[in-house]
Design a protein around this motif. Structure first.
Motif, PDB file in Angstrom:
ATOM      1  N   SER A   9       0.821  -1.077  -0.037  1.00  0.00           N
ATOM      2  CA  SER A   9      -0.031  -0.028  -0.001  1.00  0.00           C
ATOM      3  C   SER A   9       0.706   1.383  -0.084  1.00  0.00           C
ATOM      4  CB  SER A   9      -0.764   0.032   1.168  1.00  0.00           C
ATOM      5  OG  SER A   9      -1.751   1.135   1.394  1.00  0.00           O
ATOM      6  N   ASP A  15      -3.785   6.201   3.160  1.00  0.00           N
ATOM      7  CA  ASP A  15      -4.322   5.403   4.421  1.00  0.00           C
ATOM      8  C   ASP A  15      -3.274   5.402   5.297  1.00  0.00           C
ATOM      9  OD1 ASP A  15      -2.490   3.607   3.591  1.00  0.00           O
ATOM     10  OD2 ASP A  15      -3.726   2.013   2.854  1.00  0.00           O
ATOM     11  N   GLN A  63      -8.467   1.652  -4.890  1.00  0.00           N
ATOM     12  CA  GLN A  63      -7.442   2.392  -4.231  1.00  0.00           C
ATOM     13  C   GLN A  63      -5.972   1.606  -4.236  1.00  0.00           C
ATOM     14  OE1 GLN A  63      -8.345   4.159  -0.517  1.00  0.00           O
ATOM     15  NE2 GLN A  63      -6.214   4.078   0.188  1.00  0.00           N
ATOM     16  N   THR A 110      -3.241  -4.272   9.348  1.00  0.00           N
ATOM     17  CA  THR A 110      -4.316  -4.237   9.320  1.00  0.00           C
ATOM     18  C   THR A 110      -4.708  -5.828   9.134  1.00  0.00           C
ATOM     19  OG1 THR A 110      -4.373  -2.401   7.647  1.00  0.00           O
ATOM     20  CG2 THR A 110      -6.277  -3.796   7.514  1.00  0.00           C
ATOM     21  N   GLY A 201     -11.300   8.782   7.765  1.00  0.00           N
ATOM     22  CA  GLY A 201     -10.825   7.582   7.505  1.00  0.00           C
ATOM     23  C   GLY A 201     -11.526   6.703   6.350  1.00  0.00           C
ATOM     24  N   ARG A 202     -11.009   5.561   6.109  1.00  0.00           N
ATOM     25  CA  ARG A 202     -11.942   5.061   5.242  1.00  0.00           C
ATOM     26  C   ARG A 202     -13.388   4.612   5.425  1.00  0.00           C
ATOM     27  NH1 ARG A 202      -7.894  -0.280   4.674  1.00  0.00           N
ATOM     28  NH2 ARG A 202      -7.733   0.273   6.893  1.00  0.00           N
ATOM     29  N   GLY A 228     -13.462  11.245   4.020  1.00  0.00           N
ATOM     30  CA  GLY A 228     -12.697   9.835   3.650  1.00  0.00           C
ATOM     31  C   GLY A 228     -13.551   9.249   2.534  1.00  0.00           C
ATOM     32  N   GLY A 230     -14.163   5.456   0.066  1.00  0.00           N
ATOM     33  CA  GLY A 230     -14.251   3.802   0.408  1.00  0.00           C
ATOM     34  C   GLY A 230     -15.461   3.334  -0.371  1.00  0.00           C
TER      35      GLY A 230
END
Length: 354
Positions: A9, A15, A63, A110, A201-202, A228, A230
């Motif tokens: 990533s 992120d 993404q 994660t 955030g996501r 964010g 997503g």
């Protein structure tokens, strides 16, 4: 020391992993180390120490891209391989460490299995895939010299070295009179005359941003500003009450102003490993209302916010009102998570292992 960060990533994606790598790299290089970043090739223009790996589009999440392979002989001589993901690039880093005798470190960022349902669209299939994935990652992690994680509970069969990713305390600090232009709404209340609850955030199922929308519907006198992107953002926007506004990801330099401008940061996420955005908000002087789940049961307490029972709207409202009414020195409460302390420990890990 030559250090290689191997990540699945990276920019232009935004992120916590990307920002952590950037913050760690900057500080390690300021201490005299050379840090190389090996990442999936994208539209990002690499500098002399960023090494792209050919990649393919990701059909499940635009993404992120799917890295393929790059010959190990094309990589620089590395003393330390530090992997930040378990997919192709992380495997490449581990192979490099084994072949050339470099110290191998892995940081667990994660719980990837929590995101399978949004790609597979089936709870049953996601559960089966999740079990297979965890079994794979357990074997993968046990091949490293050291595994680090922001908290002690990572649902893996390893004993991690607890290493919070760290807050950039010099960047995230209170801003006197901070206001974000996006907080104003034509013809409606502004941040000057209404409480503002925010999130950054996501936007995925496990982030449970829909719980925040339920709260917003109950509190029409409060403005909610959600930052964010997503896979579930479109459906969230379709269901949002009038006092909720959505914004694209903010540039890193704009986040401190956002955190300082809101009165409370709220999250009902069940998939964070540290919840860096919550601690960054704290560093900017803003209390956090968070679900009483890991990791927030370790990071959010009376000194920097309030926790609520997940799924209990009454308790969520109580926690937000507690944050609105209280007076907390939230910055002092998160000083222990300073990125400078993290880099001190990283150097120790690299040096002791070497």
């Amino acid at each position: 020391m030559n250090i290689g960060f191997f990540t699945d990533s990276y920019f232009p994606g935004i992120d916590g992993v990307t920002y952590t790598i950037q913050a760690w790299r900057d500080r390690l290089e300021s201490r005299g180390h050379d840090v190389y970043v090996v990442y999936p090739e994208s539209s990002h223009e690499p500098d002399e120490r960023e090494i792209p790996v050919p990649s393919l589009p990701n059909p499940f999440y635009r993404q992120y891209r799917i890295p393929t392979y790059r010959r190990l002989s094309t990589l620089p001589d590395l003393d330390v391989v530090h992997c930040h993901g378990p997919a192709s690039t992380g495997l490449m880093g581990l192979r490099y460490a084994k072949r050339y005798g470099a110290t191998s470190v892995y940081t667990h960022h994660t719980p990837v299995e929590d995101y399978f349902v949004q790609g597979l669209k089936s709870e049953r299939l996601a559960a089966l895939a999740g079990r297979a994935y965890v079994a794979y990652e357990n074997r993968f992690l046990n091949a490293f010299d050291c595994v680090t994680a922001s908290t002690s509970r990572i649902r893996r069969d390893v004993e991690p070295y607890r290493l919070p990713v760290g807050i950039e305390m010099d960047r995230f600090r209170p801003r006197e009179g901070a206001r974000v232009a996006a907080l104003a709404t034509d013809g409606g209340p502004t941040a000057a005359d209404a409480p503002v609850v925010g999130y950054s955030g996501r936007m995925t199922h496990k982030k449970n941003v829909d719980e925040t929308l339920r709260l917003a519907e109950r509190l029409p006198e409060v403005r909610f500003e959600l930052v964010g992107e997503g896979p579930v953002r479109a459906e969230l926007e379709a269901d949002a009450p009038a006092n909720v506004r959505f914004h694209d990801f903010l540039p890193r330099d704009d986040l401190p102003d956002f955190y300082a401008a809101i009165d409370v940061f709220v999250t009902a996420s069940t998939c964070d490993t540290l919840g860096l955005s919550t601690l960054e908000a704290n560093a900017c002087g803003t209390p956090v209302a968070a679900a009483d789940v890991a990791p927030f049961d370790e990071t959010i307490g009376p000194e920097n916010g309030a926790r609520f029972a997940l799924g209990d709207l009454d308790d969520m409202e109580r926690a937000v009102r507690d944050c609105l009414d209280g007076d907390r020195d939230t910055r002092a409460a998160v000083q222990q998570f300073s990125v400078e302390q993290t880099i001190d420990e990283l150097e120790s890990i690299y040096g002791v292992a070497a």
